[in-house]
Design a protein around this motif. Sequence first.
Motif, PDB file in Angstrom:
ATOM      1  N   GLY A  44       0.545 -25.549   7.147  1.00 40.40           N
ATOM      2  CA  GLY A  44      -0.093 -26.517   6.270  1.00 40.40           C
ATOM      3  C   GLY A  44      -0.032 -26.150   4.802  1.00 40.40           C
ATOM      4  O   GLY A  44      -0.047 -27.021   3.932  1.00 40.40           O
ATOM      5  N   ALA A  45       0.038 -24.839   4.511  1.00 41.43           N
ATOM      6  CA  ALA A  45       0.083 -24.398   3.112  1.00 41.43           C
ATOM      7  C   ALA A  45       1.518 -24.481   2.606  1.00 41.43           C
ATOM      8  O   ALA A  45       2.377 -23.690   2.993  1.00 41.43           O
ATOM      9  CB  ALA A  45      -0.437 -22.956   2.995  1.00 41.43           C
ATOM     10  N   SER A  46       1.785 -25.448   1.739  1.00 41.21           N
ATOM     11  CA  SER A  46       3.165 -25.717   1.323  1.00 41.21           C
ATOM     12  C   SER A  46       3.790 -24.553   0.576  1.00 41.21           C
ATOM     13  O   SER A  46       4.994 -24.308   0.682  1.00 41.21           O
ATOM     14  CB  SER A  46       3.208 -26.979   0.454  1.00 41.21           C
ATOM     15  OG  SER A  46       2.387 -26.825  -0.692  1.00 41.21           O
ATOM     16  N   GLU A  47       2.985 -23.763  -0.164  1.00 41.87           N
ATOM     17  CA  GLU A  47       3.561 -22.692  -0.963  1.00 41.87           C
ATOM     18  C   GLU A  47       4.052 -21.526  -0.114  1.00 41.87           C
ATOM     19  O   GLU A  47       4.821 -20.689  -0.588  1.00 41.87           O
ATOM     20  CB  GLU A  47       2.529 -22.188  -1.985  1.00 41.87           C
ATOM     21  CG  GLU A  47       1.316 -21.467  -1.407  1.00 41.87           C
ATOM     22  CD  GLU A  47       0.221 -22.423  -0.962  1.00 41.87           C
ATOM     23  OE1 GLU A  47      -0.858 -21.949  -0.567  1.00 41.87           O
ATOM     24  OE2 GLU A  47       0.472 -23.652  -1.000  1.00 41.87           O
ATOM     25  N   GLN A  48       3.625 -21.438   1.166  1.00 41.38           N
ATOM     26  CA  GLN A  48       4.085 -20.355   2.045  1.00 41.38           C
ATOM     27  C   GLN A  48       4.710 -20.910   3.319  1.00 41.38           C
ATOM     28  O   GLN A  48       4.847 -20.200   4.294  1.00 41.38           O
ATOM     29  CB  GLN A  48       2.915 -19.430   2.395  1.00 41.38           C
ATOM     30  CG  GLN A  48       2.301 -18.748   1.187  1.00 41.38           C
ATOM     31  CD  GLN A  48       1.303 -17.672   1.589  1.00 41.38           C
ATOM     32  OE1 GLN A  48       1.602 -16.814   2.409  1.00 41.38           O
ATOM     33  NE2 GLN A  48       0.129 -17.716   0.998  1.00 41.38           N
ATOM     34  N   ARG A  49       5.118 -22.172   3.291  1.00 38.25           N
ATOM     35  CA  ARG A  49       5.583 -22.822   4.515  1.00 38.25           C
ATOM     36  C   ARG A  49       6.844 -22.169   5.056  1.00 38.25           C
ATOM     37  O   ARG A  49       6.983 -21.952   6.259  1.00 38.25           O
ATOM     38  CB  ARG A  49       5.806 -24.301   4.259  1.00 38.25           C
ATOM     39  CG  ARG A  49       6.136 -25.102   5.513  1.00 38.25           C
ATOM     40  CD  ARG A  49       6.089 -26.582   5.217  1.00 38.25           C
ATOM     41  NE  ARG A  49       4.735 -27.004   4.870  1.00 38.25           N
ATOM     42  CZ  ARG A  49       4.453 -28.084   4.146  1.00 38.25           C
ATOM     43  NH1 ARG A  49       5.438 -28.826   3.659  1.00 38.25           N
ATOM     44  NH2 ARG A  49       3.211 -28.426   3.903  1.00 38.25           N
ATOM     45  N   GLU A  50       7.799 -21.841   4.183  1.00 36.54           N
ATOM     46  CA  GLU A  50       9.055 -21.240   4.652  1.00 36.54           C
ATOM     47  C   GLU A  50       8.804 -19.868   5.268  1.00 36.54           C
ATOM     48  O   GLU A  50       9.336 -19.544   6.334  1.00 36.54           O
ATOM     49  CB  GLU A  50      10.066 -21.129   3.512  1.00 36.54           C
ATOM     50  CG  GLU A  50      10.598 -22.463   3.006  1.00 36.54           C
ATOM     51  CD  GLU A  50       9.665 -23.124   2.007  1.00 36.54           C
ATOM     52  OE1 GLU A  50       8.609 -22.525   1.691  1.00 36.54           O
ATOM     53  OE2 GLU A  50       9.977 -24.241   1.547  1.00 36.54           O
ATOM     54  N   ALA A  51       7.993 -19.054   4.590  1.00 37.65           N
ATOM     55  CA  ALA A  51       7.697 -17.720   5.123  1.00 37.65           C
ATOM     56  C   ALA A  51       6.955 -17.824   6.448  1.00 37.65           C
ATOM     57  O   ALA A  51       7.232 -17.072   7.400  1.00 37.65           O
ATOM     58  CB  ALA A  51       6.870 -16.929   4.118  1.00 37.65           C
TER      59      ALA A  51
END
Length: 405
Positions: free
Chosen positions: A352-359
């Motif tokens: 849900g947290a877009s700033e850490q979505r890839e990780a």
Amino acid sequence: MPTTTDDAPEAPAHGSPVLAGVMVALVGFSSSFAVVLAGLVAVGASPTQAASGLLTLCVTQALGMLWLSLRHRIPLTLAWSTPGAALLATTGGAMGGWPAAVGAFVATGALVLLTAAWPRLGDLVARVPPALARAMLAGVLLPLCLAPVTALATDPWAVAPVVVVWLVLLRAARRWAAPAALGAALVVAVVDVTAGDGARLAAGDLLPRLDLTAPTWTLPALVGLALPLYVVTMASQNLPGVAVMSAEGYAVPWRESMAVTGVATVVGAPAGAHAVNLAAITAALAAGPEAGPDRERRWVAAVTAAVAYLALAVASAALASLVAASSSAVVPAAAGLALLGTFAASASDALGASEQREAAAVTFLVAASGVVVLGVGAAFWALLAGLGVRAALRAGPRAVTTPRR
């Protein structure tokens, strides 16, 4: 991080601490004992050793609850690490076999004891990005949550009634959905065992007994089992457990609680117990209004839960033997249903947290892959990969967007 699928309904004003304590034990035990057995067997335990581990977990967490609740007069409840058991179930056998797994359990308890002596270690665990910790847990849970799907395809007549029971209770009494599904699965297992040859379940298998194993220590087991087990137990059980108690107005004696659960884990490990920790969601049953209107008397709920766990310890061998004797996949399917809510919440929070979505996505995929590299399981590599991707994305200059004119 959530550890069960409970969504607590509005509590009645006439709640009783004794009834709340019984509910804590019944819900906590019935919703996840099959996951514990599956996890212990996956890392090399025999059915007898897994039954010994379940028995020991019941006893050690009960004794820890009695000590903490009577000493501090607060409704502080303990539990086994359900996420930790799920981790074991998907990690598979450790290099060195069951003795190495036992050594990893001892090391996990030692790390918890170190947390009690040096609280900054707990602070380091708390600094692991929550999105990555939840992604790791979601990846670990995914194979287990797929069990109802595969079992329904291969044995629909046995599994479909369990799914129906789960769905009905999920709507009518969500807290009891997982226990009811496991109860239905046990009925199917009893039918399966009695319909087969009687030699699969001997009378002696129904009696509780300890099976001790001398621990050994191997580097792959310490890195691939002990370290992830410690992290997932701290991040998904101990830290949320403190938050739940705080929300109900109780201060947890942190260092003493870590000391008690660490000792319980170290002492119980040779008998097959993987980890004892603070309860999280079920903690609200003992600390909230369901344990009575008098907050000063809610500690009785924790004492009652401890006594109930001691009673359940007597029945643990029979349940473990029944699960081991059944040839049906219905019990693992019911366990997967019990973990479905936890998986959904963990995956949602992780992505849900877009700033850490890839990780978080990388962490989830590596954990779900089940890869073993250098004898070390996927959970460790998942967290390492997620942290690496996060660091790479945060390094260097950030992209600058030109405002539109």
